[in-house]
Motif scaffolding. Structure first.
Motif, PDB file in Angstrom:
ATOM      1  N   ASP A  86       0.830  -1.195   0.000  1.00  0.00           N
ATOM      2  CA  ASP A  86       0.000   0.000   0.000  1.00  0.00           C
ATOM      3  C   ASP A  86       0.869   1.251   0.000  1.00  0.00           C
ATOM      4  OD1 ASP A  86      -2.562   1.442   0.284  1.00  0.00           O
ATOM      5  OD2 ASP A  86      -1.764   1.931   2.275  1.00  0.00           O
ATOM      6  N   GLN A  87       1.852   1.279   0.876  1.00  0.00           N
ATOM      7  CA  GLN A  87       2.735   2.440   0.959  1.00  0.00           C
ATOM      8  C   GLN A  87       3.604   2.580  -0.275  1.00  0.00           C
ATOM      9  OE1 GLN A  87       2.748   4.971   3.075  1.00  0.00           O
ATOM     10  NE2 GLN A  87       0.984   4.063   4.090  1.00  0.00           N
ATOM     11  N   ALA A  88       3.952   1.478  -0.922  1.00  0.00           N
ATOM     12  CA  ALA A  88       4.764   1.534  -2.139  1.00  0.00           C
ATOM     13  C   ALA A  88       4.060   2.357  -3.211  1.00  0.00           C
ATOM     14  CB  ALA A  88       5.060   0.120  -2.639  1.00  0.00           C
ATOM     15  N   GLY A  89       2.772   2.147  -3.380  1.00  0.00           N
ATOM     16  CA  GLY A  89       2.017   2.913  -4.362  1.00  0.00           C
ATOM     17  C   GLY A  89       1.991   4.397  -4.032  1.00  0.00           C
ATOM     18  N   ARG A  90       1.814   4.716  -2.767  1.00  0.00           N
ATOM     19  CA  ARG A  90       1.791   6.117  -2.351  1.00  0.00           C
ATOM     20  C   ARG A  90       3.161   6.769  -2.551  1.00  0.00           C
ATOM     21  NH1 ARG A  90      -1.675   5.860   3.261  1.00  0.00           N
ATOM     22  NH2 ARG A  90      -3.489   4.848   2.330  1.00  0.00           N
ATOM     23  N   LEU A  91       4.214   6.034  -2.205  1.00  0.00           N
ATOM     24  CA  LEU A  91       5.566   6.560  -2.363  1.00  0.00           C
ATOM     25  C   LEU A  91       5.893   6.775  -3.842  1.00  0.00           C
ATOM     26  CD1 LEU A  91       8.258   7.387  -1.106  1.00  0.00           C
ATOM     27  CD2 LEU A  91       8.902   4.965  -1.084  1.00  0.00           C
ATOM     28  N   ALA A  92       5.524   5.838  -4.684  1.00  0.00           N
ATOM     29  CA  ALA A  92       5.755   5.977  -6.124  1.00  0.00           C
ATOM     30  C   ALA A  92       5.066   7.228  -6.660  1.00  0.00           C
ATOM     31  CB  ALA A  92       5.261   4.732  -6.866  1.00  0.00           C
ATOM     32  N   GLU A  93       3.836   7.444  -6.254  1.00  0.00           N
ATOM     33  CA  GLU A  93       3.095   8.613  -6.706  1.00  0.00           C
ATOM     34  C   GLU A  93       3.763   9.906  -6.228  1.00  0.00           C
ATOM     35  OE1 GLU A  93      -1.356  10.604  -6.400  1.00  0.00           O
ATOM     36  OE2 GLU A  93      -0.975   8.690  -5.404  1.00  0.00           O
ATOM     37  N   LEU A  94       4.189   9.940  -4.975  1.00  0.00           N
ATOM     38  CA  LEU A  94       4.836  11.124  -4.422  1.00  0.00           C
ATOM     39  C   LEU A  94       6.143  11.439  -5.157  1.00  0.00           C
ATOM     40  CD1 LEU A  94       4.850  13.326  -2.244  1.00  0.00           C
ATOM     41  CD2 LEU A  94       5.978  11.681  -0.731  1.00  0.00           C
ATOM     42  N   ILE A  95       6.980  10.431  -5.355  1.00  0.00           N
ATOM     43  CA  ILE A  95       8.243  10.640  -6.066  1.00  0.00           C
ATOM     44  C   ILE A  95       7.978  11.088  -7.495  1.00  0.00           C
ATOM     45  CG2 ILE A  95      10.284   9.465  -6.985  1.00  0.00           C
ATOM     46  CD1 ILE A  95      10.280   7.769  -4.387  1.00  0.00           C
ATOM     47  N   ASN A  96       6.958  10.537  -8.111  1.00  0.00           N
ATOM     48  CA  ASN A  96       6.627  10.871  -9.491  1.00  0.00           C
ATOM     49  C   ASN A  96       6.101  12.297  -9.644  1.00  0.00           C
ATOM     50  OD1 ASN A  96       6.264   9.913 -12.311  1.00  0.00           O
ATOM     51  ND2 ASN A  96       4.124  10.376 -11.857  1.00  0.00           N
ATOM     52  N   THR A  97       5.398  12.815  -8.651  1.00  0.00           N
ATOM     53  CA  THR A  97       4.765  14.131  -8.785  1.00  0.00           C
ATOM     54  C   THR A  97       5.637  15.275  -8.282  1.00  0.00           C
ATOM     55  OG1 THR A  97       3.596  13.856  -6.678  1.00  0.00           O
ATOM     56  CG2 THR A  97       2.421  13.213  -8.682  1.00  0.00           C
ATOM     57  N   GLU A  98       6.573  15.028  -7.408  1.00  0.00           N
ATOM     58  CA  GLU A  98       7.437  16.081  -6.866  1.00  0.00           C
ATOM     59  C   GLU A  98       8.709  16.171  -7.698  1.00  0.00           C
ATOM     60  OE1 GLU A  98       7.117  18.193  -4.165  1.00  0.00           O
ATOM     61  OE2 GLU A  98       5.068  17.516  -3.844  1.00  0.00           O
ATOM     62  N   LYS A  99       8.857  17.229  -8.463  1.00  0.00           N
ATOM     63  CA  LYS A  99      10.005  17.374  -9.365  1.00  0.00           C
ATOM     64  C   LYS A  99      11.340  17.293  -8.638  1.00  0.00           C
ATOM     65  CE  LYS A  99       7.682  20.201 -12.840  1.00  0.00           C
ATOM     66  NZ  LYS A  99       7.362  19.208 -13.783  1.00  0.00           N
ATOM     67  N   ARG A 100      11.429  17.867  -7.447  1.00  0.00           N
ATOM     68  CA  ARG A 100      12.704  17.871  -6.712  1.00  0.00           C
ATOM     69  C   ARG A 100      13.132  16.473  -6.283  1.00  0.00           C
ATOM     70  NH1 ARG A 100      11.628  17.856  -1.087  1.00  0.00           N
ATOM     71  NH2 ARG A 100       9.433  18.186  -0.689  1.00  0.00           N
ATOM     72  N   LEU A 101      12.218  15.505  -6.346  1.00  0.00           N
ATOM     73  CA  LEU A 101      12.536  14.136  -5.965  1.00  0.00           C
ATOM     74  C   LEU A 101      12.944  13.280  -7.160  1.00  0.00           C
ATOM     75  CD1 LEU A 101       9.618  13.544  -3.428  1.00  0.00           C
ATOM     76  CD2 LEU A 101      11.935  14.374  -2.964  1.00  0.00           C
ATOM     77  N   GLY A 102      12.970  13.907  -8.329  1.00  0.00           N
ATOM     78  CA  GLY A 102      13.352  13.186  -9.540  1.00  0.00           C
ATOM     79  C   GLY A 102      14.716  12.531  -9.378  1.00  0.00           C
ATOM     80  N   GLY A 103      14.823  11.317  -9.806  1.00  0.00           N
ATOM     81  CA  GLY A 103      16.080  10.582  -9.687  1.00  0.00           C
ATOM     82  C   GLY A 103      16.149   9.670  -8.484  1.00  0.00           C
ATOM     83  N   ILE A 104      15.277   9.881  -7.504  1.00  0.00           N
ATOM     84  CA  ILE A 104      15.249   8.968  -6.363  1.00  0.00           C
ATOM     85  C   ILE A 104      14.691   7.637  -6.840  1.00  0.00           C
ATOM     86  CG2 ILE A 104      14.144   8.424  -4.153  1.00  0.00           C
ATOM     87  CD1 ILE A 104      14.240  11.337  -3.444  1.00  0.00           C
ATOM     88  N   ARG A 105      15.361   6.579  -6.440  1.00  0.00           N
ATOM     89  CA  ARG A 105      14.911   5.231  -6.783  1.00  0.00           C
ATOM     90  C   ARG A 105      14.446   4.547  -5.510  1.00  0.00           C
ATOM     91  NH1 ARG A 105      18.415   1.874  -8.032  1.00  0.00           N
ATOM     92  NH2 ARG A 105      17.246   0.635  -9.497  1.00  0.00           N
ATOM     93  N   ALA A 106      13.281   3.962  -5.559  1.00  0.00           N
ATOM     94  CA  ALA A 106      12.745   3.235  -4.410  1.00  0.00           C
ATOM     95  C   ALA A 106      12.328   1.850  -4.872  1.00  0.00           C
ATOM     96  CB  ALA A 106      11.558   3.980  -3.799  1.00  0.00           C
ATOM     97  N   GLY A 107      12.526   0.887  -3.984  1.00  0.00           N
ATOM     98  CA  GLY A 107      12.175  -0.481  -4.306  1.00  0.00           C
ATOM     99  C   GLY A 107      11.435  -1.154  -3.174  1.00  0.00           C
ATOM    100  N   ILE A 108      10.748  -2.208  -3.514  1.00  0.00           N
ATOM    101  CA  ILE A 108      10.035  -3.008  -2.523  1.00  0.00           C
ATOM    102  C   ILE A 108      10.448  -4.464  -2.712  1.00  0.00           C
ATOM    103  CG2 ILE A 108       8.003  -3.121  -4.029  1.00  0.00           C
ATOM    104  CD1 ILE A 108       6.316  -3.304  -1.386  1.00  0.00           C
TER     105      ILE A 108
END
Length: 186
Positions: A37-59
């Protein structure tokens, strides 16, 4: 649990900007469903916040996934992709973390993670880590620090900031005291 994410993400973005490799934040969930559940929320947040571009997250929660890259609605979940290029943020559960620290094939996941990279270890739903499970997780945290070479006397995770989240423990001053006492035991 989202209030802890912004400082973690900000740190990951700064570290990524200077080329720092390795896992910078490890987020543990007691159950796969919470992690997913949190993975989906985190993916959306990283995708929408330009300053977070380049951050890689995995599950990494058990089954081998099919995503070798991040998307607007998913994190990296392919085991080989995670091992080949460890993410900045790794979501997992405590039982899988135990396997990740033991299995030979998972060693590449930790190869670039050490005292200079890992800065956050988050235990979500902290109130669930009591009794025998709390003891298991406490020992797991010590093994994580020893495996990564982050442990120093009196601080099993070294300079990594332990973060405990729990909506159940409350928000008043008494809850903060209870949380600190419980965290000291873990």
């Amino acid at each position: 649990t989202e209030c802890f994410l912004m400082p973690v993400l900000d740190h990951c973005a700064r570290a990524r900007d200077i080329g720092q490799k390795g896992i910078k934040a490890l987020i543990l969930y007691p159950m796969n469903a919470l992690a997913s559940d949190q993975a989906g929320r985190l993916a959306e947040l990283i995708n929408t916040e330009k300053r977070l571009g380049g951050i890689r997250a995995g599950i990494y929660v058990g089954e081998n996934g099919s995503h070798t890259g991040m998307g607007a609605d998913h994190l990296i979940d392919d085991r080989h992709a995670l091992r080949d290029d460890p993410p900045d943020i790794l979501l997992t559960n405590y039982k899988m973390l135990d396997f990740l620290l033991l299995r030979r094939e998972d060693r590449p996941l930790w190869a670039t993670t050490g005292p200079d990279s890992l800065r956050y270890v988050v235990l979500d739903e902290f109130h669930t880590y009591d009794g025998a499970q709390g003891t298991d997780v406490a020992m797991l945290m010590r093994r994580l620090g020893a495996t990564l070479g982050t442990a120093v006397p009196g601080a099993p995770l070294g300079e990594a900031a332990p973060v405990a989240t729990s909506a159940t423990l409350g928000t008043d001053a008494a809850a903060l005291v209870d949380l600190r006492d419980f965290a000291g035991k873990v």
